[in-house]
Scaffold this active site. Structure first.
Site, PDB file in Angstrom:
ATOM      1  N   ARG A  70      34.278  49.360  40.114  1.00  0.00           N
ATOM      2  CA  ARG A  70      34.657  49.703  41.284  1.00  0.00           C
ATOM      3  C   ARG A  70      36.095  50.195  41.003  1.00  0.00           C
ATOM      4  O   ARG A  70      36.660  49.457  40.313  1.00  0.00           O
ATOM      5  CB  ARG A  70      34.523  48.983  42.665  1.00  0.00           C
ATOM      6  CG  ARG A  70      34.808  47.655  42.419  1.00  0.00           C
ATOM      7  CD  ARG A  70      34.701  46.743  43.551  1.00  0.00           C
ATOM      8  NE  ARG A  70      34.883  45.394  43.415  1.00  0.00           N
ATOM      9  CZ  ARG A  70      36.231  44.854  43.496  1.00  0.00           C
ATOM     10  NH1 ARG A  70      37.183  45.588  43.979  1.00  0.00           N
ATOM     11  NH2 ARG A  70      36.302  43.480  43.509  1.00  0.00           N
ATOM     12  N   LYS A  91      27.050  39.187  36.004  1.00  0.00           N
ATOM     13  CA  LYS A  91      28.158  38.636  34.997  1.00  0.00           C
ATOM     14  C   LYS A  91      27.321  37.957  33.584  1.00  0.00           C
ATOM     15  O   LYS A  91      27.759  38.161  32.684  1.00  0.00           O
ATOM     16  CB  LYS A  91      28.918  37.456  35.598  1.00  0.00           C
ATOM     17  CG  LYS A  91      29.849  38.114  36.766  1.00  0.00           C
ATOM     18  CD  LYS A  91      30.716  37.214  37.449  1.00  0.00           C
ATOM     19  CE  LYS A  91      31.727  37.600  38.148  1.00  0.00           C
ATOM     20  NZ  LYS A  91      31.185  38.683  39.080  1.00  0.00           N
ATOM     21  N   HIS A 101      41.001  31.463  43.534  1.00  0.00           N
ATOM     22  CA  HIS A 101      40.437  32.259  42.859  1.00  0.00           C
ATOM     23  C   HIS A 101      40.526  33.795  43.668  1.00  0.00           C
ATOM     24  O   HIS A 101      39.880  34.774  42.949  1.00  0.00           O
ATOM     25  CB  HIS A 101      38.786  32.074  42.482  1.00  0.00           C
ATOM     26  CG  HIS A 101      38.838  30.881  42.035  1.00  0.00           C
ATOM     27  ND1 HIS A 101      39.112  30.235  40.826  1.00  0.00           N
ATOM     28  CD2 HIS A 101      37.786  29.673  42.582  1.00  0.00           C
ATOM     29  CE1 HIS A 101      39.024  28.812  40.694  1.00  0.00           C
ATOM     30  NE2 HIS A 101      37.967  28.524  41.791  1.00  0.00           N
ATOM     31  N   GLU A 136      30.757  28.186  32.036  1.00  0.00           N
ATOM     32  CA  GLU A 136      31.594  28.521  31.042  1.00  0.00           C
ATOM     33  C   GLU A 136      32.674  27.597  30.680  1.00  0.00           C
ATOM     34  O   GLU A 136      33.116  26.943  31.567  1.00  0.00           O
ATOM     35  CB  GLU A 136      32.040  29.824  31.096  1.00  0.00           C
ATOM     36  CG  GLU A 136      33.077  30.344  32.156  1.00  0.00           C
ATOM     37  CD  GLU A 136      33.434  31.804  32.164  1.00  0.00           C
ATOM     38  OE1 GLU A 136      32.742  32.590  31.775  1.00  0.00           O
ATOM     39  OE2 GLU A 136      34.651  31.831  32.476  1.00  0.00           O
TER      40      GLU A 136
END
Length: 452
Positions: free
Chosen positions: A230, A54, A173, A138
């Site tokens: 994917r 990421k 999540h 973030e």
């Protein structure tokens, strides 16, 4: 990896489709397939490495001018750096594993006091889950929606987007329910998100199927979150709304074919909603519920799709993800898709283990869900209501009817059970003491099968 490749060689397989488990986005496995002369049905190892991390993906997207959530584009080197960045971008912040997925190595931090311990936990979980402890930070967007865009790219430079999926209903999540299209995305926003998603894929020289994920704030601004390299678990809702078979297209792309259509040919029709059926106990904080499936009644009917790997008599193991099946409802509009899915859920029965089927019945009947008042905190709010809704809905006519059906079915199963000592309807024969009712096995078996 070695076992799978050995089986492929012995079987004479030309290619391997990795499904959507962890190996499906493992660059080492994709490279091992290439080295073994077996085609990996997915992106190249290089694209996977770039987008699988990421932090590297953020760096690449910043260069390409793609909007990203404020934060770091490399792993944190110390708690002090985390504190400095968090103070600069402002709390709340989100810690994320650079190699992560499925909510692993992810922690929401609301205050400076929580940061150090949360960072240690996220790094530890990332190392255990992915063999990589890199964690970045973030800005946590308040009340965001999680919306993703499906893309397809062939090996001849053609890339298209196939519409968005609303994935905001999450627990820890992890996505629980997905739908396409998103209730808040209009044609213009869809086009802009699609164009950015294609830009993301092209910046990574991406091929095959992929998903570009966005966070959308309350003003409908969207930010690049990550790219899943994917096929996604929720791909059926895109298949139903576009009429395209994504796995078929993946195989054709891997075989070197060009995409058989262009962007202008892509049409989206209707609405689809998917429920992820898990082996979890709703009455015990959704704790995993392994064990033997002793009875399985599965729904079907118009516009209902069921992707399932479970069967009666199967022992659900504790070693793997608790996902058992996916149940998808399709309709001409969102309301029809929801109603069809509600009907199908009422026919779904799994005995021997606990499942989260009741959770979906609750979600689909919830007023906020029906009016699409959604964000990533929706499910937590719904579950936090506790037993209040259950009590108020306890005498709902539909629930009363389902309870009555369940009670009747239980009684009928008891009567039809060959081990039951009670008298059963069957053949009548004469005995020394008169007439006696003797169970007829073939009749009982026929009735038992009919109840399935």
């Amino acid at each position: 990896m070695d076992k799978i490749l050995d089986v492929a060689k012995r079987a004479g397989a030309e290619a391997i489709h990795p499904g959507y488990g962890f190996l499906s986005e493992n660059a080492k496995f994709a490279q091992a397939c290439a080295d073994a002369g077996v085609k990996f049905i997915g992106p190249t190892p290089h694209a996977m490495e770039m987008m699988g991390s990421k932090t590297r993906a953020r760096q690449q997207m910043e260069k390409a001018g793609v909007p990203v959530v404020p934060g770091t584009s490399r792993g944190l080197v110390s708690p002090e750096e985390a504190e400095e960045v968090a103070a600069r971008i402002g709390y709340p912040v989100m810690l994320k594993a650079a190699a992560g997925g499925g909510g692993k190595g992810m922690r929401l931090v609301n205050t400076r006091e929580e940061l150090r311990s949360a960072l240690e936990y996220a790094q530890s979980e990332a190392q255990l889950s992915f063999g990589d402890s890199e964690v970045y930070i973030e800005k946590a967007i308040v009340n965001p929606r999680h919306i993703e865009m499906q893309v397809l790219a062939d090996e001849h430079g053609n890339t298209v987007w196939l519409g968005e999926r609303e994935c905001s209903i999450q627990r820890r999540h992890q996505k629980v329910l997905e739908e396409a299209p998103s209730p808040i995305v209009d044609a213009d926003m869809r086009r802009r998100m699609g164009e950015v998603a294609v830009k993301v894929a092209q910046a990574a020289n991406y091929t095959n199927a992929g998903t570009v994920e966005f966070l959308v704030d309350e003003q409908k601004n969207f930010y690049f979150l990550e790219m899943n390299t994917r096929l996604q678990v929720e791909h059926p809702v895109t298949e139903l709304t576009t009429g395209l078979d994504l796995v078929h297209l993946q195989i054709r792309i891997a075989a070197g074919e060009k995409l058989p259509f262009t962007q202008s040919d892509v049409e989206m029709r209707g609405h689809a909603v998917e429920c992820r059926i898990y082996a979890e106990d709703p009455d015990n904080n959704y704790f995993p519920s392994p064990g033997k499936i002793t009875l399985l009644l599965e729904p079907s009917g118009p516009a209902i799709r069921r992707d399932s790997g479970m069967y009666e008599g199967w022992n659900v193991p504790v070693d793997y993800d608790p996902l058992l099946a996916k149940l998808i409802g399709y309709g001409s509009d969102r309301e029809q898709a929801i109603m069809r899915l509600q009907r199908a859920l009422s026919e779904y029965f799994v005995a021997g283990i606990k499942t989260n089927i009741s959770l979906f019945q609750r979600i689909l009947g919830d007023a906020d869900f029906r009016t699409a008042k959604l964000d990533t905190g929706y499910l937590d709010r719904l579950l936090a209501k506790g037993n209040e809704d259950e009590v108020s809905n306890a005498r709902d006519p539909q629930i009363e009817a389902l309870e009555m059906i369940a009670a009747i079915a239980t009684g009928m199963f008891a009567v039809l059970d060959p081990a039951s000592p009670g008298t059963k309807n069957g053949s009548v024969i004469a005995t020394g003491s008169g007439l006696a009712s003797v169970p007829s096995n073939w009749k009982q078996k026929g009735r038992s099968e009919a109840l399935r």
